[in-house]
Design an enzyme around this catalytic site. Structure first.
Site, short mmCIF file in Angstrom:
data_model
loop_
_atom_site.label_atom_id
_atom_site.label_comp_id
_atom_site.label_asym_id
_atom_site.label_seq_id
_atom_site.Cartn_x
_atom_site.Cartn_y
_atom_site.Cartn_z
N LYS A 161 0.84 -1.40 -0.03
CA LYS A 161 0.06 0.08 0.07
C LYS A 161 0.79 1.53 0.00
O LYS A 161 0.49 2.13 -0.78
CB LYS A 161 -0.98 0.06 1.19
N ASP A 190 -10.37 3.59 1.93
CA ASP A 190 -10.50 3.01 3.41
C ASP A 190 -11.47 4.10 4.30
O ASP A 190 -12.16 3.74 4.94
CB ASP A 190 -9.24 2.71 4.04
#
Ligand code: ATR
Length: 283
Positions: free
Chosen positions: A71, A108
Site C-alpha cells: 500500500k 478506506d
C-alpha cells in the site's frame, strides 16, 4: 457467468494474497450484476511490485486493489496519487486511465464512513469529539475521514505515543494525542469510539477498555471483523451504546474501485455480507 474475450479485468495485488476477501466480494458483485468481467488474486512479491504494476495496463487490466505489504509502495509507484491517498500515505485502489496512466486513491476512509452511515444512520461526526485507538495505517485513514467529515476533535490514543504524534503532525487540524494508559479518561464527552488496533482480533491479545466515561449516546465501532462481534462491541451494546461492526468498512471500501473498473455502482447487501462471512468462517 462465463467470461468472454471482451471481459473487463481487475484484481488484488498482495503478498501473500490467499486470505484476501476481495476476490469473493468483487466476484459476488460481478455475478449478481451479470457483468462480463473477472477479478483475480495476484500474488506479487515486494521486489516485483513496480514491474508487475507497470505491466498491468499492457495486459489490459482496468485496475487493481493493493493490499499488504504494497500500500505504501504503491503511493510512489502510480503516475498520480489523489488527495486522500497522499494524506493517508497509502494507496489501496488503482485505476488505469484510457491513456494507460495509473491513478491511485485510498478508499478506506470512504468505507469507514459509509459503514457508520449504514449501521448508525442518525450519527454525525460533527456532533462531538471522536476517540481513535491505534496509530497504524488503518488509523490514518479513519482520522482523515473524521477530519473531513467535520469532527471537532479527534483524540488519538496509541501504545507508542510517537506514532500518534506523527499522525497529528502530518494531518494537523483537530487531532490531539492521549497516552494509552489514559484511554478510559479520553472517552469523556466523546461522540464516537473506534478501535483500529489489532487488539481483540482472533489470535491477538484482548482489548481492555473501561467504557464507564463514555456518554450513553456515543457510537462504538471496531474495525476488527474477525470475530464480527468483538468484546468491545459486546460491552458497548451491554451498556446501551450503539455499536457497528467492522465488516462493512471492508465491503464499502471496495465500491469505488468496482464502479471505476466495471462501470456499475455495486451495493452492500445482506447477501454480500453472508457470502463474505461464510468465506471468513472457512479460514
Ligand atoms: P495497520 O496498519 O493495519 O493499522 P499496524 O501498523 O500494525 O496495523 O498497527 C497496529 C496497531 O495496533 C498499532 O496502533 C499498535 O500500537 P503500536 O503503534 O504501539 O505498535 C496497536 N497494537 C498492537 N498490539 C498492541 C498491544 N498489545 N497493545 C496496544 N496496542 C497494540
Amino acid at each position: 457467468m462465463t467470461i468472454t474475450g471482451r471481459a473487463r479485468l481487475a484484481g488484488v495485488m498482495g503478498w501473500p494474497v490467499a486470505h484476501s476477501l476481495s476476490p469473493v466480494l468483487h466476484g459476488h458483485w460481478l455475478e449478481t450484476l451479470g457483468i462480463d468481467g473477472a477479478y483475480v488474486p495476484l500474488p506479487v512479491a515486494p521486489d516485483d511490485f513496480a514491474q508487475v504494476l507497470a505491466a498491468l495496463p499492457r495486459m489490459g487490466f482496468r485496475g487493481v486493489n493493493v493490499t499488504v505489504p504494497h500500500k505504501e509502495t504503491a503511493l510512489a509507484a502510480v503516475d498520480h496519487a489523489d488527495a486522500p491517498a497522499r494524506r493517508v500515505g497509502a494507496v489501496n485502489t488503482i485505476v488505469v486511465g484510457d491513456d494507460g496512466r495509473l491513478t491511485g486513491t485510498n478508499t478506506d476512509g470512504f468505507g469507514f464512513l459509509e459503514n457508520l452511515k449504514d449501521g448508525a444512520p442518525g450519527w454525525t461526526a460533527a456532533a462531538g469529539p471522536a476517540v481513535v485507538l491505534g496509530a497504524g495505517g488503518a488509523a490514518r485513514a479513519v482520522v482523515v475521514a473524521l477530519i473531513d467529515a467535520g469532527a471537532p476533535e479527534v483524540r488519538l490514543v496509541n501504545r507508542t505515543r510517537a506514532r500518534a504524534e506523527r499522525i497529528a503532525a502530518d494531518l494537523g487540524g483537530p487531532v490531539t494525542v492521549r497516552d494509552w494508559d489514559e484511554r478510559a479518561a479520553a472517552l469523556g464527552g466523546a461522540n464516537l469510539l473506534v478501535n483500529t488496533t489489532t487488539l481483540g482480533m482472533t489470535g491477538k491479545a484482548p482489548l481492555t477498555m473501561d467504557l464507564a466515561a463514555l456518554p450513553g449516546d456515543a457510537l462504538v465501532n471496531d474495525i476488527v471483523y474477525a470475530p464480527l462481534e468483538t468484546d468491545l462491541l459486546a460491552a458497548a451494546r451491554a451498556r446501551g451504546n450503539a455499536a457497528v461492526d467492522g465488516l462493512g468498512m471492508l465491503l464499502h471500501q471496495a465500491r469505488p474501485g468496482f464502479e471505476a473498473w466495471f462501470g456499475q455502482a455495486p451495493k452492500v447487501t445482506a447477501g454480500l455480507r453472508d457470502r463474505v462471512l461464510a468465506r471468513l468462517g472457512q479460514d
